[in-house]
Write an enzyme that holds these catalytic residues in place. Structure first.
Site, PDB file in Angstrom:
ATOM      1  N   TRP A   1       0.830  -1.210   0.000  1.00 52.15           N
ATOM      2  CA  TRP A   1       0.000   0.000   0.000  1.00 52.15           C
ATOM      3  C   TRP A   1       0.864   1.260   0.000  1.00 52.15           C
ATOM      4  CZ3 TRP A   1      -0.368   3.724   3.930  1.00 52.15           C
ATOM      5  CH2 TRP A   1      -1.356   4.691   3.730  1.00 52.15           C
TER       6      TRP A   1
ATOM      7  N   GLU B   1      10.738 -18.407  15.591  1.00 52.29           N
ATOM      8  CA  GLU B   1       9.581 -19.071  16.215  1.00 52.29           C
ATOM      9  C   GLU B   1       9.574 -20.572  15.926  1.00 52.29           C
ATOM     10  OE1 GLU B   1       7.351 -18.852  18.414  1.00 52.29           O
ATOM     11  OE2 GLU B   1       6.953 -16.739  18.641  1.00 52.29           O
TER      12      GLU B   1
ATOM     13  N   ASP C   1      13.374 -20.815  27.931  1.00 49.91           N
ATOM     14  CA  ASP C   1      13.412 -19.362  28.078  1.00 49.91           C
ATOM     15  C   ASP C   1      14.417 -18.729  27.118  1.00 49.91           C
ATOM     16  OD1 ASP C   1      11.543 -19.660  30.062  1.00 49.91           O
ATOM     17  OD2 ASP C   1      12.937 -19.252  31.725  1.00 49.91           O
TER      18      ASP C   1
END
Length: 128
Positions: A46, A68, A94
């Site tokens: 855009w 991830e 962690d």
């Protein structure tokens, strides 16, 4: 011999895709990052960012999703090896999550640098 290597390559590629698809289907954080990444790419389209900015945004999105996926893999292995709570198992999870945090913060800064001028110009145009 050559045929065996090719079939091994395709098998490896298939297993890699299976891992990515499993992660996308089962991990809500990965789903979130896919939606966020898609939103960023739509905003980039855009706002007509430069080719260089496209490359940086795609790299940032890929880094976050890659982190991830790796975090998910580490969590799976830790759960398999240590199904009961152990402080080191928790720390491994962690640390892996920390890698996702670092790449997410990096991507957010990149997004701010790329989109702040565009959004500023848009806001100014809306006021006048």
């Amino acid at each position: 011999m050559g045929r065996n290597r090719r079939s091994g390559f395709w098998r490896s590629l298939n297993q890699a895709w299976r891992g990515v698809l499993y992660t996308v289907r089962t991990q809500s954080h990965v789903q979130f990052h896919f939606v966020a990444g898609t939103s960023v790419l739509l905003l980039a389209w855009w706002s007509e960012v430069s080719r260089f900015e496209w490359l940086i945004l795609i790299f940032a999105i890929g880094s976050v999703i890659g982190a991830e996926v790796m975090n998910s893999a580490i969590e799976i292995v830790v759960d398999m090896v240590q199904p009961n709570f152990h402080p080191l198992a928790g720390m491994a999870k962690d640390v892996a999550a920390g890698a996702v945090l670092v790449t997410s913060l990096q991507a957010a800064v990149i997004g701010i640098i790329v989109f702040a001028p565009v959004l500023y110009r848009f806001a100014v145009e809306m006021l006048y």
